[in-house]
Scaffold this motif. Structure first.
Motif, PDB file in Angstrom:
ATOM      1  N   SER A  21       6.651  -9.058  38.353  1.00  0.00           N
ATOM      2  CA  SER A  21       7.377  -7.795  38.340  1.00  0.00           C
ATOM      3  C   SER A  21       7.435  -7.321  36.897  1.00  0.00           C
ATOM      4  O   SER A  21       6.699  -7.844  36.053  1.00  0.00           O
ATOM      5  N   VAL A  22       8.306  -6.333  36.603  1.00  0.00           N
ATOM      6  CA  VAL A  22       8.400  -5.848  35.230  1.00  0.00           C
ATOM      7  C   VAL A  22       9.355  -6.733  34.431  1.00  0.00           C
ATOM      8  O   VAL A  22       9.063  -7.146  33.322  1.00  0.00           O
ATOM      9  N   ARG A  23      10.513  -7.041  35.048  1.00  0.00           N
ATOM     10  CA  ARG A  23      11.550  -7.791  34.335  1.00  0.00           C
ATOM     11  C   ARG A  23      12.392  -8.580  35.323  1.00  0.00           C
ATOM     12  O   ARG A  23      12.399  -8.291  36.528  1.00  0.00           O
ATOM     13  N   CYS A  24      13.154  -9.546  34.796  1.00  0.00           N
ATOM     14  CA  CYS A  24      13.984 -10.375  35.666  1.00  0.00           C
ATOM     15  C   CYS A  24      15.151  -9.591  36.272  1.00  0.00           C
ATOM     16  O   CYS A  24      15.482  -9.765  37.443  1.00  0.00           O
ATOM     17  N   LYS A  25      15.781  -8.720  35.459  1.00  0.00           N
ATOM     18  CA  LYS A  25      17.032  -8.078  35.875  1.00  0.00           C
ATOM     19  C   LYS A  25      16.915  -7.405  37.248  1.00  0.00           C
ATOM     20  O   LYS A  25      17.798  -7.541  38.074  1.00  0.00           O
ATOM     21  N   ASP A  26      15.821  -6.677  37.482  1.00  0.00           N
ATOM     22  CA  ASP A  26      15.698  -5.954  38.760  1.00  0.00           C
ATOM     23  C   ASP A  26      14.586  -6.546  39.625  1.00  0.00           C
ATOM     24  O   ASP A  26      13.987  -5.842  40.428  1.00  0.00           O
ATOM     25  N   CYS A  27      14.314  -7.815  39.468  1.00  0.00           N
ATOM     26  CA  CYS A  27      13.114  -8.372  40.116  1.00  0.00           C
ATOM     27  C   CYS A  27      13.308  -8.626  41.614  1.00  0.00           C
ATOM     28  O   CYS A  27      14.294  -9.240  42.025  1.00  0.00           O
ATOM     29  N   PRO A  28      12.353  -8.188  42.444  1.00  0.00           N
ATOM     30  CA  PRO A  28      12.450  -8.448  43.878  1.00  0.00           C
ATOM     31  C   PRO A  28      12.154  -9.916  44.232  1.00  0.00           C
ATOM     32  O   PRO A  28      12.405 -10.339  45.359  1.00  0.00           O
ATOM     33  N   HIS A  29      11.633 -10.697  43.268  1.00  0.00           N
ATOM     34  CA  HIS A  29      11.258 -12.101  43.546  1.00  0.00           C
ATOM     35  C   HIS A  29      12.278 -13.101  42.998  1.00  0.00           C
ATOM     36  O   HIS A  29      11.995 -14.302  42.943  1.00  0.00           O
ATOM     37  N   LYS A  30      13.456 -12.588  42.573  1.00  0.00           N
ATOM     38  CA  LYS A  30      14.503 -13.427  41.973  1.00  0.00           C
ATOM     39  C   LYS A  30      14.724 -14.755  42.675  1.00  0.00           C
ATOM     40  O   LYS A  30      14.828 -15.799  42.048  1.00  0.00           O
ATOM     41  N   GLU A  31      14.820 -14.688  44.005  1.00  0.00           N
ATOM     42  CA  GLU A  31      15.202 -15.874  44.782  1.00  0.00           C
ATOM     43  C   GLU A  31      14.153 -16.970  44.705  1.00  0.00           C
ATOM     44  O   GLU A  31      14.476 -18.150  44.653  1.00  0.00           O
ATOM     45  N   LYS A  32      12.885 -16.587  44.665  1.00  0.00           N
ATOM     46  CA  LYS A  32      11.835 -17.613  44.723  1.00  0.00           C
ATOM     47  C   LYS A  32      11.224 -17.963  43.356  1.00  0.00           C
ATOM     48  O   LYS A  32      10.486 -18.946  43.247  1.00  0.00           O
ATOM     49  N   CYS A  33      11.527 -17.172  42.318  1.00  0.00           N
ATOM     50  CA  CYS A  33      10.849 -17.413  41.032  1.00  0.00           C
ATOM     51  C   CYS A  33      11.570 -18.488  40.223  1.00  0.00           C
ATOM     52  O   CYS A  33      12.742 -18.349  39.878  1.00  0.00           O
ATOM     53  N   GLU A  34      10.842 -19.561  39.874  1.00  0.00           N
ATOM     54  CA  GLU A  34      11.435 -20.655  39.091  1.00  0.00           C
ATOM     55  C   GLU A  34      11.803 -20.213  37.684  1.00  0.00           C
ATOM     56  O   GLU A  34      12.610 -20.837  37.012  1.00  0.00           O
ATOM     57  N   LYS A  38      21.629  -2.793  26.323  1.00  0.00           N
ATOM     58  CA  LYS A  38      22.291  -1.524  26.011  1.00  0.00           C
ATOM     59  C   LYS A  38      21.540  -0.739  24.938  1.00  0.00           C
ATOM     60  O   LYS A  38      21.820   0.442  24.731  1.00  0.00           O
ATOM     61  N   ALA A  39      20.611  -1.370  24.246  1.00  0.00           N
ATOM     62  CA  ALA A  39      19.845  -0.674  23.199  1.00  0.00           C
ATOM     63  C   ALA A  39      18.463  -0.226  23.704  1.00  0.00           C
ATOM     64  O   ALA A  39      17.673   0.338  22.939  1.00  0.00           O
ATOM     65  N   GLU A  40      18.171  -0.464  24.980  1.00  0.00           N
ATOM     66  CA  GLU A  40      16.845  -0.109  25.512  1.00  0.00           C
ATOM     67  C   GLU A  40      16.557   1.382  25.411  1.00  0.00           C
ATOM     68  O   GLU A  40      15.405   1.795  25.235  1.00  0.00           O
ATOM     69  N   SER A  41      17.626   2.200  25.510  1.00  0.00           N
ATOM     70  CA  SER A  41      17.451   3.659  25.471  1.00  0.00           C
ATOM     71  C   SER A  41      16.766   4.092  24.166  1.00  0.00           C
ATOM     72  O   SER A  41      16.073   5.106  24.138  1.00  0.00           O
ATOM     73  N   ALA A  42      16.929   3.320  23.084  1.00  0.00           N
ATOM     74  CA  ALA A  42      16.393   3.736  21.779  1.00  0.00           C
ATOM     75  C   ALA A  42      14.917   3.397  21.582  1.00  0.00           C
ATOM     76  O   ALA A  42      14.198   4.121  20.894  1.00  0.00           O
ATOM     77  N   ASP A  43      14.454   2.278  22.135  1.00  0.00           N
ATOM     78  CA  ASP A  43      13.041   1.926  21.890  1.00  0.00           C
ATOM     79  C   ASP A  43      12.304   1.390  23.121  1.00  0.00           C
ATOM     80  O   ASP A  43      11.113   1.077  23.044  1.00  0.00           O
ATOM     81  N   GLY A  44      12.993   1.259  24.238  1.00  0.00           N
ATOM     82  CA  GLY A  44      12.328   0.819  25.472  1.00  0.00           C
ATOM     83  C   GLY A  44      12.010  -0.673  25.502  1.00  0.00           C
ATOM     84  O   GLY A  44      11.357  -1.160  26.438  1.00  0.00           O
ATOM     85  N   TYR A  45      12.470  -1.427  24.476  1.00  0.00           N
ATOM     86  CA  TYR A  45      12.129  -2.862  24.443  1.00  0.00           C
ATOM     87  C   TYR A  45      12.906  -3.633  25.507  1.00  0.00           C
ATOM     88  O   TYR A  45      14.127  -3.541  25.579  1.00  0.00           O
ATOM     89  N   ILE A  46      12.174  -4.394  26.328  1.00  0.00           N
ATOM     90  CA  ILE A  46      12.793  -5.165  27.417  1.00  0.00           C
ATOM     91  C   ILE A  46      12.813  -6.635  27.021  1.00  0.00           C
ATOM     92  O   ILE A  46      11.768  -7.255  26.831  1.00  0.00           O
ATOM     93  N   ARG A  47      14.012  -7.191  26.909  1.00  0.00           N
ATOM     94  CA  ARG A  47      14.179  -8.567  26.418  1.00  0.00           C
ATOM     95  C   ARG A  47      13.899  -9.606  27.507  1.00  0.00           C
ATOM     96  O   ARG A  47      13.596 -10.765  27.203  1.00  0.00           O
ATOM     97  N   ASP A  48      14.043  -9.187  28.807  1.00  0.00           N
ATOM     98  CA  ASP A  48      13.839 -10.151  29.903  1.00  0.00           C
ATOM     99  C   ASP A  48      12.592  -9.793  30.718  1.00  0.00           C
ATOM    100  O   ASP A  48      12.595  -9.830  31.944  1.00  0.00           O
ATOM    101  N   SER A  49      11.512  -9.463  30.004  1.00  0.00           N
ATOM    102  CA  SER A  49      10.256  -9.113  30.691  1.00  0.00           C
ATOM    103  C   SER A  49       9.741 -10.274  31.530  1.00  0.00           C
ATOM    104  O   SER A  49      10.030 -11.447  31.240  1.00  0.00           O
ATOM    105  N   CYS A  50       8.937  -9.929  32.534  1.00  0.00           N
ATOM    106  CA  CYS A  50       8.361 -10.939  33.444  1.00  0.00           C
ATOM    107  C   CYS A  50       7.386 -11.846  32.681  1.00  0.00           C
ATOM    108  O   CYS A  50       6.510 -11.353  31.962  1.00  0.00           O
TER     109      CYS A  50
END
Ligand code: NAD
Length: 447
Positions: free
Chosen positions: A261-274, A291-303
């Protein structure tokens, strides 16, 4: 497996290594650097660029808490103003903030700039700061490619300014013990080394969630992470690398999984992903990144399985040193436990060290040691952690930098030459993999 081709035959290589060995004797070989120039009669003025987790913590909050009697934080700079504002409050800083580095230097006139940005921007700020009259303290890695390394060495020479590279691992209790044993020559002259480093499925995976997963930002784990290990080895051996021959594969993360997926926070595979990791449970990280994503789009919990990942998680390298020591190195980033094993083979015996950083079984020691004398006995002993950031190493290193440094019998202070030699092993490893041949350090940079 394809056979790698070297332009050098064995005899050429040995003769050129021998020449290097002779040349290196007259080099300022891994000489320790002098301390920062401290202003008389006032506090050291420090500015910081890169207010992420390391900048705001170890070089922000900790500096202000522990060294406010000798230094003053005069400016903060980051491309993300939202993160910087939160970081400023977290640190307890009272200085102005900037998104323009040059403006910060012009308006705040720091003596020293601390660089804690994403790796690939270190060189730009190191050089700019030195050209504008500042000394620099940079986080590792000093730079991510050979051109940047050359520019730093040349700029330092031209400006007469000073660069400190913060190799905190040199101050950890077990690395110091290893250095002392090797310096005592108890196992004789070192002829070869086995060095295996393990990153686990938690810490190791974290590199693949962040900007580190892209070579263009981190230079790969051969540079970002292994710069620590290569610096340790150069320092332990008091030796300079001559040639590197490496392999690398991506075997677990990135394209390897069946789902992503794109990131853990909204991931549809949360339940099965180790590898699911819930950033929402950590308030500090939510403030610093989400909370700072609005400024640069950086995702800290990327897949960790995103297809864009272009670094290796499985690496080996053979490194030849100027003094004929051979080092066999490996770095694996999805192990069930974390730490390292290092074995030094000497003309009179062998030193084995096993270092425990985290594991799913109970360990009370930081490190177990064994020294075996050839034809004689074997003895064991262990060490416990110094406590605090990086097993106590961060604080000891910062005391040496900001307070009276005192004598340095183990040569722990690190300068641009040490910074360069450690990254150059990783950069040579990258080039070796790309070009399928052994790569010489002297092909990369003129020191
Ligand atoms: N020695 C150690 O043990 C240790 C431990 C952790 C991190 N580090 C080093 O510290 C540095 C920062 O790592 P981190 O984990 O804090 O990363 P991070 O992503 O939390 O922080 C990086 C910061 O740099 C900023 N930045 C990015 N590009 C910039 C630019 N062009 N100009 C100004 N600011 C920019 C980002 O906005 C972010 O705030 C890295 O170089 C890393 O290798 C060292």
């Amino acid at each position: 497996m394809t056979q790698k081709k070297s332009k050098l035959n064995r005899r050429d290589f040995i003769s050129s290594s021998a020449k290097m060995a002779l040349a290196a004797v007259s080099l300022p070989l891994l000489k320790s650097s002098p301390a920062l120039a401290k202003p008389a009669g006032r506090k050291l003025k420090v500015a910081l660029v890169g207010t992420g987790i390391r900048g705001s913590g170890t070089w922000g909050k900790a500096l202000i808490k522990n060294y406010s009697d000798v230094l003053e934080m005069v400016g903060l700079c980051d491309i993300n103003p939202v993160r910087m504002e939160y970081a400023k409050g977290y640190m307890g800083a009272e200085c102005p903030t900037y998104t323009d580095f040059e403006k910060m230097i012009e308006e705040t006139s720091p003596d020293t700039v601390v660089v804690t940005t994403t790796d690939c921007f270190h060189a730009k700020y190191i050089c700019q700061a030195m050209k504008m009259g500042c000394d620099v303290i940079t986080e590792k890695p000093m730079a991510t490619d050979e051109k940047m390394a050359q520019e730093i060495l040349d700029t330092e020479r031209k400006t007469g300014k000073k660069l400190i590279v913060t190799f905190n691992y040199r101050f950890s209790p077990e690395t110091v013990k290893i250095k002392e044993i090797l310096m005592s020559r108890e196992i004789g002259e070192i002829t070869s080394v086995d060095f295996n480093y393990y990153l686990d499925v938690y810490h190791g995976a974290s590199y693949f969630r962040r900007w580190h997963g892209l070579k263009q930002y981190s230079g790969s784990l051969f540079v970002h992470k292994a710069t620590h290990h290569f610096d340790l080895m150069n320092w332990w051996l008091s030796a300079e690398p001559v040639e590197v021959y490496a392999h690398g594969e991506l075997r677990k993360y990135g394209h390897n999984n069946a789902f992503r997926s794109v990131r853990c926070k909204d991931c549809p595979h949360k339940e099965k992903c180790e590898f699911f990791w819930d950033i929402t449970t950590n308030e500090h990280l939510m403030n610093l990144y989400v909370k700072a994503e609005s400024a640069d789009g950086y995702i800290r919990d990327s897949c960790v399985f995103r297809k864009k990942i272009n670094i290796w998680d499985t690496m080996t390298a053979q490194v030849q040193y100027h003094n004929r020591v051979m080092m066999s190195y490996s770095l694996n980033a999805f192990m069930p436990y974390e730490g390292y094993c290092v074995g030094f083979n000497g003309t009179k015996g062998r030193l084995d060290a096993r270092i425990y950083h985290s594991q799913p079984w109970k360990v009370t020691n930081l490190a177990d040691f064994r020294i075996t004398h050839s034809f004689k006995t074997s003895k064991t002993f262990n060490l416990t952690s110094g406590g605090g950031g990086h097993w106590g190493a961060d604080r000891i290193m910062q005391d040496r930098i900001f307070r009276e440094p005192g004598p340095d019998p183990l040569g722990q202070a690190a300068d641009s030459r040490h910074g360069a030699l450690s990254i150059l092993i990783g950069i040579a490893a990258r080039r070796s993999i790309e070009q399928e041949r052994p790569f010489k350090i002297e092909e990369l940079v003129k020191m």
